[in-house]
Scaffold this motif. Structure first.
Motif, PDB file in Angstrom:
ATOM      1  N   ASN A  13       0.851  -1.184   0.000  1.00 38.06           N
ATOM      2  CA  ASN A  13       0.000   0.000   0.000  1.00 38.06           C
ATOM      3  C   ASN A  13       0.892   1.241   0.000  1.00 38.06           C
ATOM      4  O   ASN A  13       1.558   1.543   0.982  1.00 38.06           O
ATOM      5  N   CYS A  14       0.888   1.943  -1.113  1.00 41.56           N
ATOM      6  CA  CYS A  14       1.733   3.130  -1.293  1.00 41.56           C
ATOM      7  C   CYS A  14       0.905   4.409  -1.385  1.00 41.56           C
ATOM      8  O   CYS A  14       1.381   5.418  -1.932  1.00 41.56           O
ATOM      9  N   TYR A  18       2.954   7.425  -2.793  1.00 43.20           N
ATOM     10  CA  TYR A  18       2.837   7.070  -4.208  1.00 43.20           C
ATOM     11  C   TYR A  18       3.740   7.912  -5.110  1.00 43.20           C
ATOM     12  O   TYR A  18       4.480   7.381  -5.937  1.00 43.20           O
ATOM     13  N   ASP A  19       3.685   9.228  -4.970  1.00 44.93           N
ATOM     14  CA  ASP A  19       4.465  10.109  -5.851  1.00 44.93           C
ATOM     15  C   ASP A  19       5.961   9.851  -5.734  1.00 44.93           C
ATOM     16  O   ASP A  19       6.673   9.835  -6.745  1.00 44.93           O
ATOM     17  N   HIS A  24      10.951   8.217  -7.952  1.00 42.13           N
ATOM     18  CA  HIS A  24      12.312   7.818  -7.608  1.00 42.13           C
ATOM     19  C   HIS A  24      12.574   6.315  -7.684  1.00 42.13           C
ATOM     20  O   HIS A  24      13.675   5.870  -7.338  1.00 42.13           O
ATOM     21  N   ASN A  25      11.581   5.518  -8.098  1.00 43.84           N
ATOM     22  CA  ASN A  25      11.716   4.055  -8.150  1.00 43.84           C
ATOM     23  C   ASN A  25      12.265   3.528  -6.824  1.00 43.84           C
ATOM     24  O   ASN A  25      13.259   2.789  -6.768  1.00 43.84           O
ATOM     25  N   LEU A  26      11.558   3.908  -5.773  1.00 41.71           N
ATOM     26  CA  LEU A  26      12.028   3.658  -4.420  1.00 41.71           C
ATOM     27  C   LEU A  26      10.834   3.558  -3.486  1.00 41.71           C
ATOM     28  O   LEU A  26       9.917   4.381  -3.569  1.00 41.71           O
ATOM     29  N   TYR A  27      10.835   2.551  -2.636  1.00 44.07           N
ATOM     30  CA  TYR A  27       9.845   2.479  -1.559  1.00 44.07           C
ATOM     31  C   TYR A  27      10.622   2.413  -0.255  1.00 44.07           C
ATOM     32  O   TYR A  27      11.582   1.640  -0.140  1.00 44.07           O
ATOM     33  N   ARG A  48      -2.655   1.573  -4.656  1.00 45.04           N
ATOM     34  CA  ARG A  48      -3.448   2.660  -4.072  1.00 45.04           C
ATOM     35  C   ARG A  48      -4.810   2.631  -4.761  1.00 45.04           C
ATOM     36  O   ARG A  48      -4.947   2.146  -5.892  1.00 45.04           O
ATOM     37  N   ASN A  49      -5.810   3.137  -4.077  1.00 44.36           N
ATOM     38  CA  ASN A  49      -7.167   3.222  -4.628  1.00 44.36           C
ATOM     39  C   ASN A  49      -7.672   1.888  -5.181  1.00 44.36           C
ATOM     40  O   ASN A  49      -8.200   1.826  -6.289  1.00 44.36           O
ATOM     41  N   LYS A  50      -7.465   0.842  -4.422  1.00 50.99           N
ATOM     42  CA  LYS A  50      -7.988  -0.487  -4.730  1.00 50.99           C
ATOM     43  C   LYS A  50      -7.420  -1.130  -5.984  1.00 50.99           C
ATOM     44  O   LYS A  50      -8.042  -1.998  -6.578  1.00 50.99           O
ATOM     45  N   GLN A  51      -6.221  -0.701  -6.383  1.00 52.85           N
ATOM     46  CA  GLN A  51      -5.586  -1.400  -7.500  1.00 52.85           C
ATOM     47  C   GLN A  51      -4.075  -1.205  -7.495  1.00 52.85           C
ATOM     48  O   GLN A  51      -3.560  -0.249  -6.927  1.00 52.85           O
ATOM     49  N   VAL A  52      -3.405  -2.138  -8.140  1.00 50.70           N
ATOM     50  CA  VAL A  52      -1.978  -2.031  -8.412  1.00 50.70           C
ATOM     51  C   VAL A  52      -1.851  -1.315  -9.745  1.00 50.70           C
ATOM     52  O   VAL A  52      -2.345  -1.788 -10.763  1.00 50.70           O
ATOM     53  N   ASN A  53      -1.222  -0.141  -9.702  1.00 48.22           N
ATOM     54  CA  ASN A  53      -1.080   0.686 -10.899  1.00 48.22           C
ATOM     55  C   ASN A  53       0.204   0.411 -11.668  1.00 48.22           C
ATOM     56  O   ASN A  53       0.266   0.652 -12.863  1.00 48.22           O
TER      57      ASN A  53
END
Length: 155
Positions: A13-14, A18-19, A24-27, A48-53
């Motif tokens: 869950n990001c 998210y931004d 930055h291709n980083l969690y 986020r928002n009930k889906q994998v984007n």
């Protein structure tokens, strides 16, 4: 038979970060507490928002304990520990990097998809794992394509 982690998608869950993940291709999460431990996985799903984007290959996961201390949790690429830690520190410097210990996921290129959660409510925890062995994916691009327009319940 390949190890099971090579067939695992770690959906995280990001919504709050998210931004930063996309830019930055980083969690980044804390390296303390059981809810932030992650099983080794080859792929990362940005939720986020009930889906994998988006999905990406996880290059490495580094725990940064302080400005001088780190440990590699796992790496899925053939790069030196020192190079991966330098990349993790560099990318993390673009966001709030003032707290420790931090668990840093370095992600390869993100690929768009729309892997939807169709049951009521959001995620029940901060992460969820999916066994993707039945999809026979070659890489993250292939995974993104195979998850498009699929639901979590019927993938």
């Amino acid at each position: 038979m390949l190890p099971s982690w090579k067939y695992r998608l770690d959906v995280v869950n990001c919504a709050g970060t998210y931004d930063d993940v996309i830019k930055h291709n980083l969690y980044v999460c804390t390296a303390k507490g059981g809810q932030y431990s992650h099983r080794r996985s080859l792929y990362f799903g940005v939720y986020r928002n009930k889906q994998v984007n988006e999905v990406a290959k996880i290059e490495t996961v580094v725990d940064i304990e302080s400005e001088d201390e780190y440990s590699i949790k796992w790496k899925n690429v053939n790069k030196s520990d020192e190079e991966l830690v330098e990349i993790a520190r560099s990318r993390r410097s673009y966001i709030d990097d003032s707290w420790y210990p931090a668990r840093v996921f370095l992600l390869a290129n993100l690929h768009p998809t729309n892997f939807r959660k169709t049951t009521p409510g959001g995620m029940q925890s901060s992460k969820q794992y999916f066994d993707i062995s039945n999809l026979n994916v070659n890489d993250a691009i292939d995974l993104a394509e195979k998850l498009k327009d699929k639901s979590w319940e019927k993938y």
